[in-house]
Design a protein around this motif. Structure first.
Motif, PDB file in Angstrom:
ATOM      1  N   MET A   1      51.733  43.097  46.094  1.00  0.00           N
ATOM      2  CA  MET A   1      51.086  42.838  44.816  1.00  0.00           C
ATOM      3  C   MET A   1      51.772  43.672  43.744  1.00  0.00           C
ATOM      4  O   MET A   1      52.028  44.854  43.928  1.00  0.00           O
ATOM      5  N   ARG A   2      52.044  43.070  42.624  1.00  0.00           N
ATOM      6  CA  ARG A   2      52.646  43.783  41.513  1.00  0.00           C
ATOM      7  C   ARG A   2      51.617  43.899  40.404  1.00  0.00           C
ATOM      8  O   ARG A   2      50.827  42.990  40.173  1.00  0.00           O
ATOM      9  N   ARG A   3      51.644  45.015  39.736  1.00  0.00           N
ATOM     10  CA  ARG A   3      50.705  45.238  38.649  1.00  0.00           C
ATOM     11  C   ARG A   3      51.514  45.573  37.412  1.00  0.00           C
ATOM     12  O   ARG A   3      52.359  46.465  37.442  1.00  0.00           O
ATOM     13  N   GLN A   4      51.292  44.856  36.342  1.00  0.00           N
ATOM     14  CA  GLN A   4      52.001  45.123  35.113  1.00  0.00           C
ATOM     15  C   GLN A   4      51.109  45.978  34.236  1.00  0.00           C
ATOM     16  O   GLN A   4      49.928  45.702  34.069  1.00  0.00           O
ATOM     17  N   VAL A   5      51.688  47.014  33.679  1.00  0.00           N
ATOM     18  CA  VAL A   5      50.953  47.891  32.782  1.00  0.00           C
ATOM     19  C   VAL A   5      51.520  47.683  31.394  1.00  0.00           C
ATOM     20  O   VAL A   5      52.727  47.783  31.188  1.00  0.00           O
ATOM     21  N   VAL A   6      50.672  47.356  30.441  1.00  0.00           N
ATOM     22  CA  VAL A   6      51.113  47.098  29.075  1.00  0.00           C
ATOM     23  C   VAL A   6      50.530  48.168  28.165  1.00  0.00           C
ATOM     24  O   VAL A   6      49.342  48.468  28.222  1.00  0.00           O
ATOM     25  N   PHE A   7      51.391  48.736  27.352  1.00  0.00           N
ATOM     26  CA  PHE A   7      50.968  49.735  26.378  1.00  0.00           C
ATOM     27  C   PHE A   7      51.244  49.182  24.980  1.00  0.00           C
ATOM     28  O   PHE A   7      52.359  49.300  24.473  1.00  0.00           O
ATOM     29  N   PRO A   8      50.251  48.555  24.345  1.00  0.00           N
ATOM     30  CA  PRO A   8      50.506  47.935  23.052  1.00  0.00           C
ATOM     31  C   PRO A   8      50.907  48.935  21.970  1.00  0.00           C
ATOM     32  O   PRO A   8      51.582  48.586  21.028  1.00  0.00           O
ATOM     33  N   LYS A 149      48.149  48.735  48.737  1.00  0.00           N
ATOM     34  CA  LYS A 149      46.799  48.466  49.231  1.00  0.00           C
ATOM     35  C   LYS A 149      45.849  48.212  48.060  1.00  0.00           C
ATOM     36  O   LYS A 149      45.124  49.111  47.629  1.00  0.00           O
ATOM     37  N   PRO A 150      45.863  46.969  47.546  1.00  0.00           N
ATOM     38  CA  PRO A 150      45.018  46.632  46.394  1.00  0.00           C
ATOM     39  C   PRO A 150      43.547  46.914  46.656  1.00  0.00           C
ATOM     40  O   PRO A 150      43.055  46.743  47.766  1.00  0.00           O
ATOM     41  N   GLY A 151      42.870  47.332  45.603  1.00  0.00           N
ATOM     42  CA  GLY A 151      41.438  47.568  45.688  1.00  0.00           C
ATOM     43  C   GLY A 151      41.059  48.925  46.247  1.00  0.00           C
ATOM     44  O   GLY A 151      39.880  49.227  46.347  1.00  0.00           O
ATOM     45  N   THR A 152      42.052  49.751  46.605  1.00  0.00           N
ATOM     46  CA  THR A 152      41.726  51.071  47.135  1.00  0.00           C
ATOM     47  C   THR A 152      41.771  52.120  46.035  1.00  0.00           C
ATOM     48  O   THR A 152      42.480  51.967  45.030  1.00  0.00           O
ATOM     49  N   GLU A 153      41.019  53.163  46.248  1.00  0.00           N
ATOM     50  CA  GLU A 153      41.008  54.286  45.312  1.00  0.00           C
ATOM     51  C   GLU A 153      42.403  54.897  45.188  1.00  0.00           C
ATOM     52  O   GLU A 153      42.848  55.246  44.088  1.00  0.00           O
ATOM     53  N   ALA A 154      43.103  55.010  46.308  1.00  0.00           N
ATOM     54  CA  ALA A 154      44.437  55.613  46.289  1.00  0.00           C
ATOM     55  C   ALA A 154      45.405  54.794  45.439  1.00  0.00           C
ATOM     56  O   ALA A 154      46.188  55.355  44.663  1.00  0.00           O
ATOM     57  N   MET A 155      45.366  53.479  45.573  1.00  0.00           N
ATOM     58  CA  MET A 155      46.261  52.644  44.773  1.00  0.00           C
ATOM     59  C   MET A 155      45.946  52.788  43.291  1.00  0.00           C
ATOM     60  O   MET A 155      46.848  52.958  42.467  1.00  0.00           O
TER      61      MET A 155
END
Length: 171
Positions: A1-8, A149-155
């Motif tokens: 799973m990839r997560r994109q982080v956007v900082f406007p 590991k999506p949905g985990t606190e560590a991720m």
């Protein structure tokens, strides 16, 4: 799973690209092409796994030690990654112990319960010795691969830490 982080509010966008041999990603400033920072998540940057420090070693003994990477396993993984024994000494494949003076600012993010942490823990002082700004930390309670590991606190903790660190480089 990839997560994109956007900082406007970020004045520039980091473009993610693979760094040859480093097993990490670096963001570059589009206008200058200079690196804004290197994120190494539970890295293996040494061809041979360095000794595990006493405190992490104690924790590993009490937390499912059978699931940890042994030095022999790491050596086999690294040989497979390198493709040949000759490449095992190439600092482009395993920069640990080499001249690190041209490395960008770095964040090393390890898992608390991961024997590969030995490489990340050893790499941080090597970077500092070459006057490279580095932050090295671990995600409490996490095992190797926590960013997968999506949905985990560590991720969530790991991705948030990476996002904050990268955002700070953009100002």
């Amino acid at each position: 799973m990839r997560r994109q982080v956007v900082f406007p509010d970020c004045p520039w966008r980091c473009q993610r690209r693979r760094i040859s041999g480093s097993r990490g990603h670096v963001g570059t400033r589009p206008r200058t092409g200079t690196a804004c920072g290197l994120v190494l998540a539970y890295p293996t940057v040494h061809a041979k796994l360095p000794p595990i420090q006493p405190e992490p070693k104690r924790k590993l003994r009490t937390f499912r030690g059978l699931w940890q990477f042994t030095p022999a396993t790491v050596e086999r993984i690294n040989r497979n990654y390198a493709g040949s024994l000759g490449v095992m000494t190439d600092p482009r494949a395993f920069p640990g112990g080499a001249d690190l003076s041209k490395f960008p600012d770095s964040l090393i993010l390890n898992a608390e319960f991961d024997s590969l942490r030995a490489s990340g823990d050893a790499f941080a002082p090597e970077l500092r010795a070459h006057h490279v700004p580095v932050e090295s930390e671990y995600v409490a309670g996490a095992r190797h691969g926590f960013l997968n590991k999506p949905g985990t606190e560590a991720m969530s903790t790991g991705l948030d830490r990476i996002a904050v660190w990268l955002h700070a480089r953009g100002k």
